[in-house]
Write an enzyme that holds these catalytic residues in place. Structure first.
Site, PDB file in Angstrom:
ATOM      1  N   SER A  63      23.736  25.274  69.824  1.00 39.49           N
ATOM      2  CA  SER A  63      23.262  25.782  68.533  1.00 39.49           C
ATOM      3  C   SER A  63      22.888  24.645  67.587  1.00 39.49           C
ATOM      4  CB  SER A  63      24.215  26.766  67.878  1.00 39.49           C
ATOM      5  OG  SER A  63      23.481  27.551  66.954  1.00 39.49           O
ATOM      6  N   HIS A  68      23.200  19.475  53.729  1.00 42.71           N
ATOM      7  CA  HIS A  68      22.407  19.262  52.524  1.00 42.71           C
ATOM      8  C   HIS A  68      23.337  18.551  51.553  1.00 42.71           C
ATOM      9  CE1 HIS A  68      19.343  21.881  54.136  1.00 42.71           C
ATOM     10  NE2 HIS A  68      20.299  22.754  54.408  1.00 42.71           N
ATOM     11  N   CYS A  83      27.929  27.892  70.305  1.00 45.25           N
ATOM     12  CA  CYS A  83      28.049  29.010  71.233  1.00 45.25           C
ATOM     13  C   CYS A  83      28.913  28.568  72.403  1.00 45.25           C
ATOM     14  CB  CYS A  83      26.673  29.432  71.738  1.00 45.25           C
ATOM     15  SG  CYS A  83      25.602  30.043  70.432  1.00 45.25           S
TER      16      CYS A  83
END
Length: 124
Positions: A63, A68, A83
């Site tokens: 995944s 940020h 996953c």
């Protein structure tokens, strides 16, 4: 309950301005975090904003990891979604530690199974 994945979302506060604004440091931290969790890295993309801030993603076979940063607030938002049998908390804990987060609020979402159950993980 078995799920297709686990998604850890963390709010990191009290982080060092210089670390949050250093694209090379952030990229290395995220690559190292992915590898420490046992993930297989596919793509890496990071961007430095003016006058400050970094956003980026490490795409893994399992995944992704994203960030940020808002250095002017000592704040970073991170997501680690895995996953299979990988534990996303390994990468999330490593990132929070490397950024020197003084406060951390985390939730974990099981993905791919209904209904959505939000699990509050931890706060530093």
């Amino acid at each position: 309950m078995d799920t297709m994945g686990r998604h850890v979302i963390s709010e990191l506060w009290g982080c060092d301005f210089d670390k949050l604004n250093d694209i090379e440091f952030i990229e290395k931290t995220f690559v190292d975090a992915a590898l420490k969790s046992g993930a297989e890295i596919r793509e890496v993309a990071f961007h430095k904003f003016a006058p400050q801030g970094v956003s980026g993603v490490v795409i893994i076979s399992e995944s992704h990891l994203t960030i940020h940063t808002f250095p002017e607030h000592g704040y970073a938002s991170i997501d680690v979604y895995t996953c299979g049998h990988l534990d996303p908390t390994i990468a999330a804990d490593y990132i929070a530690d490397k950024l020197g987060a003084q406060t951390r609020e985390t939730i974990e979402l099981p993905r791919g199974m209904r209904p959505i159950e939000v699990k509050k993980a931890q706060a530093l």
